[in-house]
Enzyme design. Structure first.
Site, mmCIF file in Angstrom:
data_model
loop_
_atom_site.group_PDB
_atom_site.id
_atom_site.type_symbol
_atom_site.label_atom_id
_atom_site.label_comp_id
_atom_site.label_asym_id
_atom_site.label_seq_id
_atom_site.Cartn_x
_atom_site.Cartn_y
_atom_site.Cartn_z
ATOM 1 N N ASP A 28 32.580 -88.814 -46.407
ATOM 2 C CA ASP A 28 33.366 -87.624 -46.115
ATOM 3 C C ASP A 28 32.523 -86.487 -46.666
ATOM 4 O O ASP A 28 32.491 -86.258 -47.877
ATOM 5 C CB ASP A 28 34.721 -87.671 -46.818
ATOM 6 N N HIS A 29 31.814 -85.778 -45.787
ATOM 7 C CA HIS A 29 30.784 -84.852 -46.290
ATOM 8 C C HIS A 29 31.384 -83.752 -47.165
ATOM 9 O O HIS A 29 30.696 -83.125 -47.951
ATOM 10 C CB HIS A 29 29.948 -84.267 -45.148
ATOM 11 N N GLU A 85 38.833 -72.732 -39.693
ATOM 12 C CA GLU A 85 37.614 -72.612 -38.884
ATOM 13 C C GLU A 85 37.756 -71.437 -37.935
ATOM 14 O O GLU A 85 38.834 -71.234 -37.346
ATOM 15 C CB GLU A 85 37.411 -73.880 -38.051
ATOM 16 N N ASP A 134 41.085 -85.166 -37.478
ATOM 17 C CA ASP A 134 39.746 -84.621 -37.705
ATOM 18 C C ASP A 134 39.597 -84.029 -39.112
ATOM 19 O O ASP A 134 38.529 -84.155 -39.718
ATOM 20 C CB ASP A 134 39.470 -83.530 -36.655
ATOM 21 N N LYS A 144 41.655 -74.417 -35.905
ATOM 22 C CA LYS A 144 40.494 -73.847 -35.212
ATOM 23 C C LYS A 144 40.859 -72.468 -34.671
ATOM 24 O O LYS A 144 42.038 -72.168 -34.482
ATOM 25 C CB LYS A 144 40.105 -74.744 -34.043
ATOM 26 N N HIS A 195 39.109 -84.674 -45.170
ATOM 27 C CA HIS A 195 38.843 -83.532 -46.056
ATOM 28 C C HIS A 195 40.080 -83.055 -46.827
ATOM 29 O O HIS A 195 40.049 -82.914 -48.041
ATOM 30 C CB HIS A 195 38.281 -82.348 -45.277
ATOM 31 N N LYS A 240 30.146 -81.476 -51.153
ATOM 32 C CA LYS A 240 29.999 -80.031 -51.394
ATOM 33 C C LYS A 240 30.062 -79.746 -52.885
ATOM 34 O O LYS A 240 30.915 -80.274 -53.600
ATOM 35 C CB LYS A 240 31.128 -79.256 -50.683
ATOM 36 N N LYS A 252 32.118 -90.414 -40.367
ATOM 37 C CA LYS A 252 33.510 -90.305 -39.975
ATOM 38 C C LYS A 252 33.585 -90.176 -38.451
ATOM 39 O O LYS A 252 32.585 -89.791 -37.851
ATOM 40 C CB LYS A 252 34.160 -89.120 -40.659
ATOM 41 N N LYS A 275 36.231 -68.274 -41.225
ATOM 42 C CA LYS A 275 35.890 -69.610 -41.741
ATOM 43 C C LYS A 275 36.032 -69.556 -43.250
ATOM 44 O O LYS A 275 35.343 -68.770 -43.919
ATOM 45 C CB LYS A 275 34.436 -69.925 -41.372
HETATM 46 P P1 NDP Z 1 25.687 -87.381 -30.820
HETATM 47 O O1 NDP Z 1 26.481 -87.739 -29.612
HETATM 48 O O2 NDP Z 1 24.972 -86.078 -30.849
HETATM 49 O O3 NDP Z 1 24.608 -88.524 -31.080
HETATM 50 C C1 NDP Z 1 24.884 -89.867 -30.859
HETATM 51 C C2 NDP Z 1 23.671 -90.694 -31.160
HETATM 52 O O4 NDP Z 1 23.964 -92.052 -30.890
HETATM 53 C C3 NDP Z 1 22.463 -90.329 -30.332
HETATM 54 O O5 NDP Z 1 21.313 -90.508 -31.103
HETATM 55 C C4 NDP Z 1 22.493 -91.367 -29.216
HETATM 56 O O6 NDP Z 1 21.207 -91.675 -28.754
HETATM 57 C C5 NDP Z 1 23.000 -92.561 -29.955
HETATM 58 N N1 NDP Z 1 23.666 -93.522 -29.067
HETATM 59 C C6 NDP Z 1 24.862 -93.392 -28.449
HETATM 60 N N2 NDP Z 1 25.158 -94.517 -27.780
HETATM 61 C C7 NDP Z 1 24.120 -95.376 -27.993
HETATM 62 C C8 NDP Z 1 23.850 -96.718 -27.617
HETATM 63 N N3 NDP Z 1 24.717 -97.418 -26.895
HETATM 64 N N4 NDP Z 1 22.712 -97.280 -28.041
HETATM 65 C C9 NDP Z 1 21.819 -96.570 -28.786
HETATM 66 N N5 NDP Z 1 22.020 -95.306 -29.169
HETATM 67 C C10 NDP Z 1 23.153 -94.728 -28.787
HETATM 68 O O7 NDP Z 1 26.676 -87.520 -32.054
HETATM 69 P P2 NDP Z 1 26.642 -86.727 -33.444
HETATM 70 O O8 NDP Z 1 25.282 -86.767 -33.992
HETATM 71 O O9 NDP Z 1 27.293 -85.410 -33.256
HETATM 72 O O10 NDP Z 1 27.653 -87.592 -34.337
HETATM 73 C C11 NDP Z 1 27.277 -88.847 -34.879
HETATM 74 C C12 NDP Z 1 28.364 -89.282 -35.867
HETATM 75 O O11 NDP Z 1 28.449 -88.321 -36.905
HETATM 76 C C13 NDP Z 1 29.759 -89.366 -35.266
HETATM 77 O O12 NDP Z 1 30.453 -90.422 -35.880
HETATM 78 C C14 NDP Z 1 30.386 -88.031 -35.662
HETATM 79 O O13 NDP Z 1 31.789 -88.121 -35.753
HETATM 80 C C15 NDP Z 1 29.772 -87.829 -37.034
HETATM 81 N N6 NDP Z 1 29.723 -86.423 -37.448
HETATM 82 C C16 NDP Z 1 29.000 -85.512 -36.753
HETATM 83 C C17 NDP Z 1 28.938 -84.204 -37.174
HETATM 84 C C18 NDP Z 1 28.103 -83.205 -36.452
HETATM 85 O O14 NDP Z 1 28.012 -82.091 -36.974
HETATM 86 N N7 NDP Z 1 27.510 -83.513 -35.340
HETATM 87 C C19 NDP Z 1 29.672 -83.748 -38.376
HETATM 88 C C20 NDP Z 1 30.379 -84.793 -39.058
HETATM 89 C C21 NDP Z 1 30.391 -86.076 -38.596
HETATM 90 P P3 NDP Z 1 20.679 -91.365 -27.274
HETATM 91 O O15 NDP Z 1 21.380 -90.127 -26.830
HETATM 92 O O16 NDP Z 1 19.217 -91.205 -27.479
HETATM 93 O O17 NDP Z 1 21.063 -92.581 -26.509
#
Ligand code: NDP
Length: 484
Positions: free
Chosen positions: A176-177, A215, A234, A329, A239, A181, A147, A334
């Site tokens: 949708d995590h 939250e 969000d 938030k 959810h 649950k 998402k 929570k």
């Molecule tokens: P991050 O910003 O922490 O991670 C993004 C990832 O994408 C990194 O591995 C980064 O790699 C990679 N990346 C970004 N741009 C590029 C590019 N142009 N080419 C190659 N790699 C790229 O995001 P999150 O992990 O927090 O979130 C990821 C997804 O999950 C999103 O859609 C978010 O909405 C969803 N999400 C996240 C949650 C969470 O708890 N974090 C919860 C629910 C959903 P590098 O930095 O090595 O380039």
């Protein structure tokens, strides 16, 4: 023995470290990952396989919360591989294709998990298509998409349109995590594996339904993302509307994905779409005091961090029953819960004072933190003629199944995607319908002059205006799952 490859785009990111890798490892520890498999991470930074293994283990130690079998870990880490590349670069996908072929050495199934910023979903899928990695000659191909799925109806339609040029709908698993649950899956069990609830599950007996996802935390370094999104996109688009669908849907013909998803879609079709005037009447959007001073938030931000919205479901079962949904938030605690408030008895035959306040029955589905179900009903106070007191029948998961019996949602979802069961994933029509409902609410509240956000204190239960929304109809927010 079958071979499966799990490719995680964005493996160096937060989600992979905190959720995906710990979930995959726990599935492996529980012997739920069958056959030969490999996990191939793809992201921008120039890690080696060794660095990925080290960070993956650190993530498990920090976030997993289960004991690690070190022998199993050594087996698991041998299955981790890393490729550095850019999502926009087709050549990197050629490298990926070659790496997968070498690892698999024959026919294999593949899951591509897009744990990436949403702006890259289309680029990645198009590049997978261009490099022939979606073709199913040597096994199935599935794509899991994180998402948010679009930011409004138009963008969701475009995203669906673009990815459906490359993939079939049944290859797409929109996550949708919340649906993963345990307690959320139990809503359907509570409703349809019992006969006692269904006869009263309608407008004749239910006064209103309240869904709260609160939250305690604020932005947690996600200001840049959150300030462009806000609580309605969000939390409600996915959810909260999903929870409402599970409470309101008709019994599906079977447990199969499309039977369940058809019924959920019917609920959203029956949700009244608001005019701007109705938006003002039936919703309260707010912002916690101090939000605009947070790092990364624009000083004139009109981004809501809280919303309480009353929905109407215009069908036979629910006509006239308000569904009050709220999320925010920086609230007191929570917690996520669904409270079904029943109507008061139609006639009270007891010798009680005229102003005696009866409490109506409530059934509370406690999604977190103290997972369970509570049923509140009236009982006679001993040694009185007919004085009543509300008491709770309580079911707590922990008492019945023990501590730590509830798995992480991502385990269920990853396993279902591997098994090809899409029941807990969102279909394209559902994601578009949800935006159709929410777009008018988001756009009406964007006009700061006409609709200033209600300011609420950090650590409160949200703005007073949200209490008044219910008071106008003689209702009040109920906390059904204990004292928070
Ligand atoms: P991050 O910003 O922490 O991670 C993004 C990832 O994408 C990194 O591995 C980064 O790699 C990679 N990346 C970004 N741009 C590029 C590019 N142009 N080419 C190659 N790699 C790229 O995001 P999150 O992990 O927090 O979130 C990821 C997804 O999950 C999103 O859609 C978010 O909405 C969803 N999400 C996240 C949650 C969470 O708890 N974090 C919860 C629910 C959903 P590098 O930095 O090595 O380039």
């Amino acid at each position: 023995m079958s071979t499966t490859t799990i490719v995680i785009f964005g493996i160096s990111g937060d989600l992979a470290r905190r959720k995906l890798i710990p979930a995959l490892f726990n599935l492996f520890q529980k012997d739920r990952l069958e056959g030969n498999f490999n996990i191939v991470g793809f992201a921008g930074r120039s890690w080696t396989d060794q660095e990925l293994k080290k960070i993956a283990r650190e993530g498990i130690d920090k976030f997993a919360g289960y004991p690690v079998d070190n022998e199993k870990w050594r087996e698991f880490e041998n299955k981790l591989h890393y490729i550095s590349g850019k999502f926009q670069d087709e050549n990197a996908f050629v490298l990926l294709a070659n790496t997968l072929e070498n690892l698999e050495n024959g026919s294999a199934n593949r899951i591509f998990y897009l744990a990436t910023p949403p702006g890259f979903f289309t680029d990645i899928i198009v590049n997978l298509g261009k490099t022939g990695q979606i073709e199913e000659e040597n096994g199935w191909r599935r794509v899991v998409i994180e998402k948010p799925f679009g930011t409004d109806l138009e963008s969701a339609k475009k995203l669906n349109h673009d990815i459906l040029k490359v993939l079939r709908e049944d290859q797409i698993y929109r996550i949708d995590h919340y649906l993963g649950k345990e307690t959320v899956q139990n809503i359907l069990i509570a409703r349809f594996a019992n006969t006692i609830f269904e006869p009263v599950w309608n407008r004749n007996y239910i006064s209103n339904v309240q869904i709260t996802v609160a939250e305690k935390v604020g932005l947690e370094h996600r200001a840049g993302y959150y300030d462009t999104v806000g609580v309605v996109r969000d939390m409600f688009q996915n959810h909260l509307l999903q929870l409402m669908s599970l409470v309101a849907m008709e019994p599906p013909a079977s447990h199969k994905a499309n039977d369940q998803r058809d019924e959920k879609v019917k609920v959203l079709k029956a949700v009244r779409k608001f005019t701007p005037e109705e938006v003002r009447k039936y919703s309260v959007l707010g912002q916690y005091r101090g939000y605009k001073e947070e790092d990364g938030v624009s000083e004139n931000s009109q981004t809501p961090t809280y919303a309480a919205i009353q929905f109407f479901i215009d069908n036979w079962r629910w006509q006239g029953v308000p569904f009050y949904l709220r999320s925010g938030k920086m609230l007191t605690g929570k917690m996520s819960e669904i409270v079904i408030q029943f109507k008061c008895p139609p006639h009270l035959m007891f010798p009680l004072p005229e102003d005696y306040k009866f409490t109506s029955n409530t059934l509370s589905l406690c999604l977190q933190p103290d997972e369970g179900i509570h049923l509140k009903f009236e009982t006679k106070v001993p040694d009185t003629i007919a004085e009543t007191k509300s008491v709770d029948l309580e079911y707590h998961y922990e008492n019945v199944f023990g501590q730590n019996s509830i798995p992480e949602a991502y385990e269920r979802l990853l396993l279902d995607a591997l098994l090809g069961d899409a029941a807990l994933f969102t279909r394209s029509d559902r994601s578009e319908l949800a935006w159709e409902i929410l777009d008018p609410i988001i756009s009406t509240w964007q006009n700061a002059d006409e609709n200033p956000l209600a300011i609420y204190e950090q650590g409160s239960w949200g703005p007073e205006e949200a209490d008044r929304l219910l008071q106008k109809q003689g209702n009040a927010w109920i906390r059904g799952c204990g004292n928070h």
